[in-house]
Write a protein that holds these residues in place. Structure first.
Motif, short mmCIF file in Angstrom:
data_model
loop_
_atom_site.label_atom_id
_atom_site.label_comp_id
_atom_site.label_asym_id
_atom_site.label_seq_id
_atom_site.Cartn_x
_atom_site.Cartn_y
_atom_site.Cartn_z
N TRP A 77 0.81 -0.90 -0.13
CA TRP A 77 -0.07 -0.08 0.09
C TRP A 77 0.89 1.21 0.21
CZ3 TRP A 77 -2.27 -3.99 3.14
CH2 TRP A 77 -1.63 -4.09 4.39
N GLU A 114 -1.92 1.44 -3.64
CA GLU A 114 -2.95 0.76 -4.26
C GLU A 114 -3.44 -0.10 -2.88
OE1 GLU A 114 -0.68 -2.12 -6.74
OE2 GLU A 114 -0.10 -0.30 -8.10
N ARG A 115 -4.01 0.78 -2.22
CA ARG A 115 -4.39 0.18 -0.80
C ARG A 115 -5.73 -0.71 -0.79
NH1 ARG A 115 -4.33 6.14 2.26
NH2 ARG A 115 -1.86 5.99 2.55
N GLU A 116 -6.49 -0.09 -1.73
CA GLU A 116 -7.94 -1.17 -1.75
C GLU A 116 -7.27 -2.78 -2.37
OE1 GLU A 116 -10.91 -0.56 -0.70
OE2 GLU A 116 -10.09 1.24 0.19
N ALA A 117 -6.65 -2.75 -3.34
CA ALA A 117 -6.08 -3.81 -3.85
C ALA A 117 -5.32 -4.82 -2.73
CB ALA A 117 -5.22 -3.59 -5.19
N LEU A 136 -5.61 -4.38 0.54
CA LEU A 136 -6.47 -4.70 1.51
C LEU A 136 -7.33 -5.96 1.02
CD1 LEU A 136 -7.69 -4.03 4.26
CD2 LEU A 136 -9.26 -2.41 3.10
N ARG A 137 -7.78 -6.18 -0.13
CA ARG A 137 -8.61 -7.18 -0.66
C ARG A 137 -7.72 -8.39 -0.52
NH1 ARG A 137 -10.67 -3.65 -4.20
NH2 ARG A 137 -9.18 -4.22 -5.79
N HIS A 164 -7.26 -9.68 2.97
CA HIS A 164 -8.60 -10.32 3.49
C HIS A 164 -8.91 -11.58 2.79
CE1 HIS A 164 -10.72 -7.45 6.22
NE2 HIS A 164 -10.21 -6.55 5.21
N LEU A 174 -3.79 4.38 8.48
CA LEU A 174 -5.05 5.03 8.05
C LEU A 174 -5.86 5.50 9.21
CD1 LEU A 174 -6.48 2.59 5.48
CD2 LEU A 174 -5.40 4.60 5.18
N LYS A 219 -7.26 4.26 11.79
CA LYS A 219 -8.67 3.67 12.26
C LYS A 219 -8.01 2.44 13.24
CE LYS A 219 -10.72 3.71 7.44
NZ LYS A 219 -11.46 2.91 6.51
#
Length: 195
Positions: A1, A5-8, A10-11, A14, A37, A39
Motif C-alpha cells: 500500500w 494501491e491500498r484497496e487492492a 486490503l482485498r 482479506h 489510516l 483506524k
C-alpha cells in the motif's frame, strides 16, 4: 500500500485471511494498514492476535502502542513500547515514542532519559538531540540549566553539543546572558574532549 494501491492490498490480505484465518503476518499487515489510516479501533484486534502468537513481535507492539497513544491509554502504550525494546533494545524508535508518551504524562526526567538512551545508540540522532533541547528549554532558565547540567553529567561526551544547541536556542529567544553561560560551558566541554 506504500505505492497507493491500498484497496487492492486490503482485498489481498482479506483473501489471505479467509484462506488462512490464523496467518499472523496477514494480521500484522492489517494492523499496520489500519493504524496508518488512523483506524485504530480496527487495527487493535489484528495487532492483539499477532501479539498473542508472538509476544515480542516488535512491529505489532509498536503499532499497538501507537493505537493506545491515540486512545489516550498511555500506560498500555508504554507497556507495548517496552516489549519492542525487549525484542530489540537498539531500536531508537520505541524510545523516541516512549519519551513522547512520558512527556504527556508529565514525567520529563524519564522522557529525557529515554532520549539519552537513543543518543547512546546514535549520538548524531538529530531528532533526539533537538527534542531534548526543546524539552529542557521549556523550563525556566535556571531549571533548564540545572537539568542540562544533570543530563550532561549522565552523558559527558554530549556536553559540548547539548550546551551549544541550548545556547543557540537561548540566543534566538533573546536571552543573551543564558546563551553566553551555555556557550562557555559548551567550549569547556569541547576543550576537555580535545585534550
Amino acid at each position: 500500500w506504500e505505492m497507493g494501491e491500498r484497496e487492492a492490498a486490503l482485498r489481498l490480505v482479506h483473501d489471505v485471511l479467509q484462506a488462512a484465518p490464523g496467518y499472523v503476518d496477514a494480521h500484522r499487515s492489517l494492523g499496520r494498514f489500519f493504524t496508518i489510516l488512523m483506524k485504530y479501533e480496527e487495527a487493535i484486534p489484528h495487532l492483539l492476535l499477532v501479539i498473542e502468537a508472538r509476544f515480542l513481535d516488535e512491529e505489532a507492539n509498536l503499532y499497538l502502542a501507537r493505537c493506545y497513544v491515540q486512545g489516550r491509554q498511555h500506560e498500555l502504550a508504554l507497556e507495548h513500547l517496552g516489549r519492542c525494546l525487549q525484542a530489540n533494545h537498539r531500536n531508537p524508535v520505541p524510545r523516541m515514542e516512549a519519551a513522547a508518551v512520558l512527556r504527556k504524562l508529565g514525567q520529563t526526567e524519564m522522557a529525557n532519559q529515554q532520549l539519552l538512551e537513543v543518543l547512546d545508540i546514535d549520538e548524531e540522532n538529530e531528532i533526539a538531540l533537538n527534542t531534548l533541547i526543546q524539552v529542557v528549554s521549556k523550563l525556566s532558565s535556571k531549571k533548564a540549566e540545572s537539568e542540562l547540567a544533570r543530563l550532561v553529567t549522565l552523558k559527558p561526551k554530549l556536553g559540548a553539543i547539548l550546551w551549544e544547541r541550548f545556547a543557540n536556542l537561548q540566543s534566538a529567544k533573546g536571552k543573551s546572558d543564558v546563551a553566553t553561560r551555555a556557550l562557555k560551558k559548551a567550549l569547556e566541554f569541547a576543550k576537555s574532549i580535545g585534550d
